[in-house]
Structures are given as C-alpha cells and as structure tokens.
Design an enzyme around this catalytic site. Structure first.
Site, short mmCIF file in Angstrom:
data_model
loop_
_atom_site.label_atom_id
_atom_site.label_comp_id
_atom_site.label_asym_id
_atom_site.label_seq_id
_atom_site.Cartn_x
_atom_site.Cartn_y
_atom_site.Cartn_z
N GLU A 61 0.82 -1.22 0.00
CA GLU A 61 0.00 0.00 0.00
C GLU A 61 0.84 1.27 0.00
O GLU A 61 0.48 2.26 -0.63
CB GLU A 61 -0.96 -0.01 1.20
CG GLU A 61 -2.06 -1.07 1.11
CD GLU A 61 -1.58 -2.47 1.45
OE1 GLU A 61 -0.45 -2.62 1.97
OE2 GLU A 61 -2.33 -3.44 1.21
N HIS A 130 -11.00 -5.41 8.87
CA HIS A 130 -11.77 -5.17 7.65
C HIS A 130 -12.88 -4.12 7.83
O HIS A 130 -13.65 -3.89 6.92
CB HIS A 130 -12.41 -6.46 7.13
CG HIS A 130 -11.44 -7.40 6.50
ND1 HIS A 130 -10.53 -8.12 7.23
CD2 HIS A 130 -11.23 -7.75 5.20
CE1 HIS A 130 -9.81 -8.88 6.41
NE2 HIS A 130 -10.20 -8.67 5.18
#
Lengths: 327, 360
Positions: A61, A130
């Site tokens: 990322e 999540h």
C-alpha cells in the site's frame, strides 16, 4: 435520466466517465484489474480502457500511494484503491508526510490531484482489520480533503469532483452501501466539495451524520415522527472541508443536536463537530450536544458488531436525554 | 554468495584502470566534472561555515561524496527528473537550481525553495526512502505517455533498511520503470554503521534480488560513476528498465553540525578516506592527460568562489519568512476554518505592528 445503481456501480460509473473524459486519469491498486476489485467497484475498467489505464500493482500500500504521488508530480490524476480501511495503514507515511504536504512544501507549485479510495466502516460481518472507521487520522492531517458519501448519487458526483479537483482526496466508501441499489442521475451537475446536505428538515432536534450513519439517522427521524418528535438530519458528505455554517444554522433553529458516527468516539470527528456546535450555538442550545458513536474498542467480531454500531434506537435514546422536560 | 566486482576506472593516485565492462569517458566530460567537483566542494564548505555563523539552521554536508553528487546531475538530460534527499544539495545545484533557492529550507523556511516542475527536481526528501516511490511514479507516468524520460533517485545506505526502499525497487522492476537508483553508501546512518543495516555482500545485491541489474561502483571515482550511471540512464531511456547502483563512498563531515562523529568513528578511519578524495584523483588524471592546466583550474576556483560569495551575500539578508503565508498553500481552496485562522493571525500581526516598539 435516472438509472438504478448500487453504490459500487455508481462509483464504477464515475471512474468510467472520468477515464473516458481525461487521458491523465489512471486507476490502480490491488485486484482492481481483471478481477474488478474485491467489491467489483472497478469491474470492466481494464477491459474497456486497457491495462495502462486500470492496472494491478504489487501488494504494497505504501508503494501504491507513493507511486500515485510520483505520477501526480508528473502530470497524471491517479485514483488508487486501498482494498480495506485497515489495509491502508502501511501507506500512512506517504499519505500524511507527502500526499498531504506536497503543495505546502512547494509553495503551491506542485499540487497532487490524487484520490485514495478507501472502502470503510463496518456492518458487513467482516473479520478483524476489515471494518475500521479511520476518518479521524485523515481529517486530522492538514492538506487532505476527506469525503464520505452516504447516497449513491453523492458517491458518483463527489468522486467526479474529487478526481477533477486540485487537492488530494481521501474518499471513504461505506462498504455496507456497496450493494444497495438507489436511483442515480449521472447528468446531475457535480456537487461542490465541502457542502453538507440537509436530508430532512426538523423543528425539534438536529441529527448530524455522514457516510454509513446517515440512513441510521434518517430511520431514527422516521421513528421519532411516529412519536410526535420532528427531527432534522444533516448529511455532512465532506468531513474536510467541514460545512460548519450549514450545521450551525440547523442546530440554532432546533436548539438540540446529536452527532452520529461509527468511529470510536474518543478524539473523533464527532467530538470535533460537537465542540464546534457548542462554541457557536451555545446560546441557542436547550441541552448539551450528544454523541452516539462506536465504543472505544477495536472493531468487534461479526456476531457482536450490532452492539457497537449506532442504531436508530441508540440515537433515539440520546434524543430522549436532551432535557425536554426542562424546556 | 558471489561478490560483485567493483567498477573502478581511476585509482586513488589518478592512474587509469582497465575495466572490460565500461570504457573511460572522454576527457572533456571529465574536465567539466572536475569543474563541478570544485564547485560542489566549495559549496559544502561554504554552507557548513554558514551554519557556524548562524545563517543556516543546519547543513547535512556531502563532503567526500562530491563525485556521486555531480555525476548524478551530469548524466541526466534536460527532460529527466532527479529525486534527491537532504544530503544532495550539491546534486540539486549542479542540476541547475540556484543554491540560494536550494538552501531556503535549511535557512529555516517552511518550503523547498525552488520550483520542482520547472527544474524537474523533486523537493529534497527528509523522510528516508519515501522519494524512491515518487521517482517510480514519475517514471511510470512518462512511460504511459510514451516519453523517454529517465528518473534518477538518490538515497543512502541507511535508507536501504526502510520498507519504501524495497517497495520502490519491486515496483520499478515489475513495471520496468525507467529509474536509476543511486545508493550513496557513505558507511553511516548518523552513527549506525553499515554492518547494522545489512549483512548482504553488497547493497547492489539488493537490486539483483528484485530482478534488476545491481552495479557496485567506486563512489569516489568520477570516471567510473560517469560510465556506470550514464549506461544505466541510456538503458532506462531505451526501455531496458531500472538499475540499482551502489556507490562505495564516505561521509567525511559529521551527519550535520549537530552531530559528534568522534563518538562512533576514529580519526584514522576518516583520514584514510580523505586520501581517497574524488577531486585529488580526477585532478591527477586530467593533469596527466594535459587537459587541465593552471589557468583552467584558476577559472574553476574563481567561479566556485563567486558562487560562495553570492551565497554569503544572499544569506546575510535574514528577514524572517512571512507568517501569513503559512496558510496560503496548504490547499488550493482554504477551508472556512483555515481562512478564519489565517485572519486571526493577520489581526494579531497587525496589532503587533501598531503597538509601539517599547511595549513589546
């Protein structure tokens, strides 16, 4: 002409229209290519525009955001996906030290038109890491625009505005809205960034919400109406810039306010909004400003998340506490 | 693991060394490199002196690393990009940016001082290795537009331990991005020696691990650097992808003026590296070829002195930065809250100006 689109489809349409209109727009991230993203938000973009315009990257990322910064320095408008809220943390330094500060470090000579799309927040039965509501990290960082659409129309319009604008944008997409269809009119003029929307006018109290808590606030207002209480709902849409004037005007009218957000309440966006309402509406308030937020705990497991997430009932309990008897 | 054979075209005394992989660069290129070395060394000395005089807040010197600095700029073509760190002031200046502009940040201002887009030089990066990813992005953008732009990105040995270093190398390799990574291995990350950063046979090996050529070069040999970096730029421009070059060099000065290098290294070690000064070696070689005479040398020295004098004069003006401008560039359109804060600071400043001096 309106079409029925889920939020995932509305965002897909925004990306598609931006890619078609502007050669400098590129879309990349993890699994966004042939798979179309784990939420199918980028479905078909590689097939339509080729793998130079929409492509998969290595699984890193910081690399994704760092590369987007470099591309923007050299004339492109990257739109990158962070797959899940908590998966964006490896990119934190790139976002806070570089994406947010480049314009200032270069005296406005290098602006970074980068959009970082973050599927965020909970209510989808996700396992750990999540379902974070990470907006406070971004909203606290000077230089970033932070958007949190609640409707599919806004998801389309605000994303178009974000891609076309000069500043870096963190675009928070409430995951639990991805697959809910709503009427969307792509031809509607792109909304200005930084403007809240009054979703419901009310006379007795104002609920302030954004992203996934807007439907919760609207449901609470419906329930309250059956009990004879008239609640208004303000959808912030944009956390930075924060449309203080719209919020203040509504709260001054009703004299009561409840801020509703999923993120843990301690040192949160909800806290900042409550503080600003108290500063600017003090003489109009009939009761202290209340916050209904997530608990100050790591995001809970699927079977317990309903306790953590603000519900219409919790919102109404807070409304009940707004010193009605004393007024 | 197999050791890499270091590329060297000049020995410490300026004698030519044969290398079957790289030809010796032409004399006129090396004469110009020598001019740049003289200028770079003088800039390092002048900036360090300006710190002692309180004109600069800090200066991370590249004394001893001038060959890497000037070559990194010299091998780039006008459309190429340079991504420097805080220790790469000499490279930025040699790329054509006014030294007064380059030292803006280190004077205590809040911005990088120059226009990165005009010079194709990114702001000097303070966080380690983050700029390497930006370099990959800038390079990939050029590739997507069909341009043959090359990006040269600088970092030190300490930065090779950062995650972004590895992500940048991997991204560059996967996308075959036209990037040349130049690691100036100057042996210390502030005080921490190379042995605590890596036990790989060389830092150049890390490039090989990511699927790109890794080249180890004598970082105090301007001729070898010119050949190696020049070839890497040509390869990248031709679509051949990235290269990692490790330059074996040494930081002669302390990390900054705030550092006490005697706490972690010996005078003997520094003295041994001082004898490998890149200027001494190139000068001896060019003198031997009879392409550098007293007159040219005097010309180079005079130009470097003129630069230094101009820098001293410019930095003697110590007007503080304009406080109101702190708000001006944070975002293209200020938020209402930012506009209110700017107005409140303006009002405060106006009140201070109205107040008679003795009451302050």
């Amino acid at each position: 002409m309106t079409v029925k689109l889920t939020m995932a489809q509305a965002i897909n349409a925004a990306l598609r229209d931006a890619l078609a209109e502007d050669e400098s727009v590129v879309v990349f991230g993890e699994d966004v290519g042939p798979l179309g993203g784990v939420f199918r938000v980028t479905d078909g973009l590689t097939a339509t525009f080729g793998d130079r315009r929409c492509f998969d990257t290595p699984l890193a990322e910081s690399g994704i955001v760092g590369m987007a910064i470099g591309m923007a320095m050299n004339g492109m408008r990257p739109v990158v996906e962070m797959q899940f809220d908590a998966f964006a943390y490896p990119a934190f330094e790139q976002i806070t030290s570089h994406l947010a500060k480049m314009a200032n470090r270069t005296r406005g000579r290098v602006r970074l038109p980068v959009v970082v799309r973050v599927p965020y927040a909970g209510g989808i039965g996700g396992v750990e890491h999540h379902c974070d509501s990470s907006e406070a990290y971004y909203a606290h960082t000077p230089g970033l625009t932070v958007l949190a659409p609640a409707t599919n129309q806004d998801a389309y319009g605000l994303l178009r505005a974000a891609i076309a604008g000069p500043d870096p944008v963190i675009f928070l997409e409430p995951k639990k809205h991805y697959f809910a269809p709503e009427e969307v009119e792509p031809e509607t003029p792109v909304p200005p960034i930084g403007r809240a929307e009054v979703r419901r006018r009310g006379a007795d109290a104002t609920l302030i919400a954004y992203g996934p808590t807007v439907p919760v606030a609207l449901a609470a207002a419906e329930l309250a109406a059956t009990e004879g209480r008239d609640l208004g709902v303000v959808d912030l849409r944009s956390l930075v810039p924060f449309d203080e004037d719209t919020v203040v005007a509504e709260v001054r009218r009703t004299g009561r306010a409840v801020v509703v957000a999923e993120a843990p309440g301690f040192v949160s966006v909800a806290s900042e909004i409550a503080a600003r309402i108290s500063e600017r509406c003090f003489h109009h308030l009939e009761a202290p400003v209340r916050r209904v937020t997530g608990f100050d705990i790591p995001y809970p497991p699927p079977k317990l998340e309903h306790h953590h997430l603000p519900s219409a009932e919790r919102v109404l309990d807070a409304v009940d506490d707004l010193q009605w008897d004393e007024s | 693991m197999e050791e890499l054979r270091m590329v060297r075209l000049l020995d410490a005394d300026g004698g030519a060394v044969e290398d079957d992989r790289y030809p010796m660069p032409p004399p006129e290129v090396l004469v110009d490199a020598y001019r740049a070395l003289v200028r770079g060394k003088r800039l390092n000395e002048q900036a360090s002196a300006l710190v002692r005089q309180g004109r600069l807040a800090v200066y991370p010197s590249s004394r001893g690393q001038e060959a890497c600095q000037v070559t990194a700029a010299a091998v780039l073509r006008p459309g190429d990009w340079l991504f420097p760190t805080y220790r790469d002031t000499v490279a930025v200046v040699e790329r054509g940016v006014d030294p007064v502009e380059v030292l803006t940040l280190l004077r205590g201002d809040w911005h990088c001082g120059y226009d990165p887009s005009r010079h194709r030089v990114a702001p000097q990066a303070t966080p380690l290795a983050t700029q390497l990813l930006h370099a990959v992005g800038a390079a990939h953008a050029a590739t997507l537009r069909g341009e043959d732009t090359v990006v040269l990105a600088l970092c030190g040995d300490g930065a090779t331990s950062e995650g972004d270093f590895h992500e940048a190398l991997n991204f560059a390799a996967v996308f075959a991005a036209p990037v040349v990574f130049l690691v100036q291995n100057n042996k210390y990350a502030i005080s921490v020696p190379l042995a605590r950063q890596s036990v790989a046979p060389s830092l150049a090996h890390k490039g090989i691990g990511y699927g790109m050529p890794g080249v180890l070069v004598d970082g105090n040999d301007t001729a070898a650097l010119t050949a190696v970096l020049g070839e890497a730029v040509t390869r990248a421009a031709g679509g051949g992808g990235p290269t990692l070059v490790e330059a074996d060099t040494y930081r002669i000065d302390a990390h900054t003026n705030a550092d006490d290098a005697s706490r972690y290294r010996t005078d003997d070690e520094v003295a041994a590296w001082a004898r490998r000064d890149p200027l001494v070696r190139l000068r001896a070689y060019l003198r031997g070829l009879a392409v550098l005479d007293d007159e040219r040398e005097a010309e180079f020295t005079a130009a470097a002195e003129a630069d230094a004098a101009r820098l001293r004069a410019a930095l003697a003006d110590d007007r503080p930065p304009e406080p109101a401008e702190l708000f001006a560039h944070v975002r293209a359109t200020p938020t209402p809250q930012l506009a209110a804060q700017a107005a409140s600071l303006r009002a405060e400043l106006a009140a201070e100006r109205r107040q008679p001096e003795e009451e302050r």
